[in-house]
Design a protein around this motif. Structure first.
Motif, PDB file in Angstrom:
ATOM      1  N   THR A 110       0.758  -1.214  -0.076  1.00 26.89           N
ATOM      2  CA  THR A 110       0.077   0.080  -0.019  1.00 26.89           C
ATOM      3  C   THR A 110       0.800   1.458   0.068  1.00 26.89           C
ATOM      4  OG1 THR A 110      -0.076  -0.154   2.392  1.00 26.89           O
ATOM      5  CG2 THR A 110      -2.058  -1.094   1.208  1.00 26.89           C
ATOM      6  N   ASP A 111       2.368   1.212  -0.091  1.00 32.01           N
ATOM      7  CA  ASP A 111       3.031   2.282  -0.065  1.00 32.01           C
ATOM      8  C   ASP A 111       2.795   2.993  -1.270  1.00 32.01           C
ATOM      9  OD1 ASP A 111       5.170   3.989   0.223  1.00 32.01           O
ATOM     10  OD2 ASP A 111       6.576   2.318   0.968  1.00 32.01           O
ATOM     11  N   LEU A 112       2.821   4.339  -1.601  1.00 34.45           N
ATOM     12  CA  LEU A 112       2.545   4.864  -2.675  1.00 34.45           C
ATOM     13  C   LEU A 112       3.825   5.496  -3.121  1.00 34.45           C
ATOM     14  CD1 LEU A 112      -0.779   6.856  -2.349  1.00 34.45           C
ATOM     15  CD2 LEU A 112      -0.300   4.543  -3.620  1.00 34.45           C
ATOM     16  N   THR A 113       5.055   5.060  -2.349  1.00 36.68           N
ATOM     17  CA  THR A 113       6.247   5.736  -2.764  1.00 36.68           C
ATOM     18  C   THR A 113       7.317   4.724  -3.443  1.00 36.68           C
ATOM     19  OG1 THR A 113       7.359   5.458  -0.564  1.00 36.68           O
ATOM     20  CG2 THR A 113       6.271   7.235  -0.901  1.00 36.68           C
ATOM     21  N   LYS A 114       6.577   3.514  -3.737  1.00 36.09           N
ATOM     22  CA  LYS A 114       7.304   2.140  -4.240  1.00 36.09           C
ATOM     23  C   LYS A 114       6.334   1.692  -5.138  1.00 36.09           C
ATOM     24  CE  LYS A 114       9.825   0.551  -0.223  1.00 36.09           C
ATOM     25  NZ  LYS A 114       9.952  -0.694   0.575  1.00 36.09           N
ATOM     26  N   ARG A 115       6.870   1.663  -6.536  1.00 39.85           N
ATOM     27  CA  ARG A 115       6.112   0.840  -7.608  1.00 39.85           C
ATOM     28  C   ARG A 115       7.303  -0.215  -8.191  1.00 39.85           C
ATOM     29  NH1 ARG A 115       1.440   3.355  -9.418  1.00 39.85           N
ATOM     30  NH2 ARG A 115       1.126   1.329 -10.513  1.00 39.85           N
ATOM     31  N   GLU A 116       6.805  -1.209  -8.647  1.00 39.68           N
ATOM     32  CA  GLU A 116       7.526  -2.271  -9.538  1.00 39.68           C
ATOM     33  C   GLU A 116       7.144  -1.982 -10.860  1.00 39.68           C
ATOM     34  OE1 GLU A 116       9.001  -6.731  -9.503  1.00 39.68           O
ATOM     35  OE2 GLU A 116       6.506  -6.530  -9.347  1.00 39.68           O
ATOM     36  N   ALA A 117       8.019  -1.917 -11.803  1.00 36.36           N
ATOM     37  CA  ALA A 117       7.925  -1.667 -13.221  1.00 36.36           C
ATOM     38  C   ALA A 117       8.703  -2.864 -13.967  1.00 36.36           C
ATOM     39  CB  ALA A 117       8.685  -0.363 -13.848  1.00 36.36           C
ATOM     40  N   VAL A 118       7.760  -3.678 -14.932  1.00 32.76           N
ATOM     41  CA  VAL A 118       8.309  -4.948 -15.419  1.00 32.76           C
ATOM     42  C   VAL A 118       7.777  -4.751 -17.056  1.00 32.76           C
ATOM     43  CG1 VAL A 118       7.906  -7.382 -15.706  1.00 32.76           C
ATOM     44  CG2 VAL A 118       7.533  -6.108 -13.488  1.00 32.76           C
ATOM     45  N   SER A 119       9.170  -5.112 -17.852  1.00 32.98           N
ATOM     46  CA  SER A 119       8.783  -5.265 -19.226  1.00 32.98           C
ATOM     47  C   SER A 119       9.120  -6.677 -19.605  1.00 32.98           C
ATOM     48  CB  SER A 119       9.857  -4.221 -19.958  1.00 32.98           C
ATOM     49  OG  SER A 119      10.114  -4.454 -21.066  1.00 32.98           O
ATOM     50  N   HIS A 123      12.944  -7.907 -21.009  1.00 36.93           N
ATOM     51  CA  HIS A 123      13.185  -8.813 -20.091  1.00 36.93           C
ATOM     52  C   HIS A 123      13.944  -8.176 -19.010  1.00 36.93           C
ATOM     53  CE1 HIS A 123      12.641 -12.000 -22.704  1.00 36.93           C
ATOM     54  NE2 HIS A 123      12.815 -11.333 -23.666  1.00 36.93           N
ATOM     55  N   THR A 124      13.212  -7.194 -18.332  1.00 33.32           N
ATOM     56  CA  THR A 124      13.835  -6.226 -17.447  1.00 33.32           C
ATOM     57  C   THR A 124      12.794  -5.873 -16.387  1.00 33.32           C
ATOM     58  OG1 THR A 124      13.550  -4.080 -18.516  1.00 33.32           O
ATOM     59  CG2 THR A 124      15.652  -5.092 -18.708  1.00 33.32           C
ATOM     60  N   ARG A 125      12.985  -5.591 -15.160  1.00 32.73           N
ATOM     61  CA  ARG A 125      12.239  -5.178 -14.259  1.00 32.73           C
ATOM     62  C   ARG A 125      13.056  -4.397 -13.117  1.00 32.73           C
ATOM     63  NH1 ARG A 125       9.382  -8.922 -11.372  1.00 32.73           N
ATOM     64  NH2 ARG A 125       9.526 -10.150 -13.312  1.00 32.73           N
ATOM     65  N   MET A 126      12.350  -3.265 -12.720  1.00 29.21           N
ATOM     66  CA  MET A 126      12.788  -2.264 -11.649  1.00 29.21           C
ATOM     67  C   MET A 126      12.042  -2.113 -10.387  1.00 29.21           C
ATOM     68  SD  MET A 126      13.164   0.665 -14.402  1.00 29.21           S
ATOM     69  CE  MET A 126      13.928   0.568 -16.281  1.00 29.21           C
ATOM     70  N   LEU A 127      12.488  -1.873  -9.570  1.00 24.76           N
ATOM     71  CA  LEU A 127      11.889  -1.199  -8.285  1.00 24.76           C
ATOM     72  C   LEU A 127      12.204   0.418  -8.167  1.00 24.76           C
ATOM     73  CD1 LEU A 127      10.202  -1.474  -5.689  1.00 24.76           C
ATOM     74  CD2 LEU A 127      12.135  -1.892  -4.539  1.00 24.76           C
ATOM     75  N   ILE A 128      11.213   1.248  -8.385  1.00 26.17           N
ATOM     76  CA  ILE A 128      11.190   2.566  -8.432  1.00 26.17           C
ATOM     77  C   ILE A 128      10.623   3.138  -7.053  1.00 26.17           C
ATOM     78  CG2 ILE A 128      10.183   4.673  -9.477  1.00 26.17           C
ATOM     79  CD1 ILE A 128       9.917   3.154 -12.037  1.00 26.17           C
ATOM     80  N   SER A 129      11.581   3.965  -6.330  1.00 22.33           N
ATOM     81  CA  SER A 129      10.925   4.355  -5.079  1.00 22.33           C
ATOM     82  C   SER A 129      11.368   5.852  -4.694  1.00 22.33           C
ATOM     83  CB  SER A 129      11.440   3.304  -4.026  1.00 22.33           C
ATOM     84  OG  SER A 129      12.793   3.149  -3.784  1.00 22.33           O
ATOM     85  N   SER A 130      10.743   6.382  -3.675  1.00 21.02           N
ATOM     86  CA  SER A 130      11.492   7.693  -2.907  1.00 21.02           C
ATOM     87  C   SER A 130      11.469   7.306  -1.662  1.00 21.02           C
ATOM     88  CB  SER A 130      10.520   8.877  -3.528  1.00 21.02           C
ATOM     89  OG  SER A 130      11.007   9.871  -2.621  1.00 21.02           O
ATOM     90  N   PRO A 131      12.643   6.705  -1.119  1.00 21.27           N
ATOM     91  CA  PRO A 131      12.481   6.235   0.369  1.00 21.27           C
ATOM     92  C   PRO A 131      12.349   7.471   1.727  1.00 21.27           C
ATOM     93  CG  PRO A 131      14.883   6.047  -0.473  1.00 21.27           C
ATOM     94  CD  PRO A 131      13.777   6.357  -1.504  1.00 21.27           C
ATOM     95  N   SER A 132      12.460   8.625   1.000  1.00 22.32           N
ATOM     96  CA  SER A 132      12.459   9.798   2.027  1.00 22.32           C
ATOM     97  C   SER A 132      12.421  10.919   1.064  1.00 22.32           C
ATOM     98  CB  SER A 132      13.967   9.933   2.912  1.00 22.32           C
ATOM     99  OG  SER A 132      14.986   9.724   2.227  1.00 22.32           O
TER     100      SER A 132
END
Length: 148
Positions: A110-119, A123-132
């Motif tokens: 439920t954290d809106l500061t983290k999203r996973e992006a998958v292609s 053949h790639t994936r990313m964890l996109i975030s703003s931890p602070s």
């Protein structure tokens, strides 16, 4: 052109296209790793990141079973514009990624500061975030791929 010939030509073309699609090979970990690096770097640029620091330079084949390997790459930076609100920074990163390539976005809890992006295409994936406040992080990896 006879009716028979009119039917054979499209069927032959369709069969050829289907066979070429079936023989399309996966990229190597190195090839997918270069795409991953390019996508992450461009996303940071598009999101107006400053003081970008590479936290995982990647470049190594990491075993992941059955003679398959993955590559990783990660960066962190400061938000170059805006208030630095982590939810807004994450949205800026997502917008920056959408300018680079098509990725499917998945929620991470439920954290809106983290999203996973998958292609699947790349053949790639990313964890996109703003931890602070004012900070941006993208950690990426390729799928498990054959060396050849």
């Amino acid at each position: 052109m006879t009716l028979r010939l009119r039917l054979i030509v499209p069927i032959t073309l369709a069969a050829g296209l289907m066979m070429s699609a079936c023989t399309e090979s996966e990229p190597t970990p190195a090839e997918a790793g270069q795409v991953l690096k390019r996508h992450i770097d461009q996303t940071m640029k598009n999101a107006f990141a400053v003081d970008v620091e590479i936290t995982d330079p990647g470049g190594k084949d990491v075993p992941c079973g059955s003679d398959r390997y993955r590559r990783t790459y990660a960066v962190k930076a400061k938000a170059g514009v805006g208030s630095g609100d982590p939810e807004i920074v994450t949205l800026a990163l997502i917008g920056g990624l959408h300018e680079v390539a098509r990725y499917e976005l998945h929620d991470v809890g439920t954290d809106l500061t983290k999203r996973e992006a998958v292609s699947r295409q790349y053949h790639t994936r990313m964890l996109i975030s703003s931890p602070s406040k004012g900070n941006m992080v993208i950690e990426g990896e390729t799928d498990c791929l054959p060396l050849q």
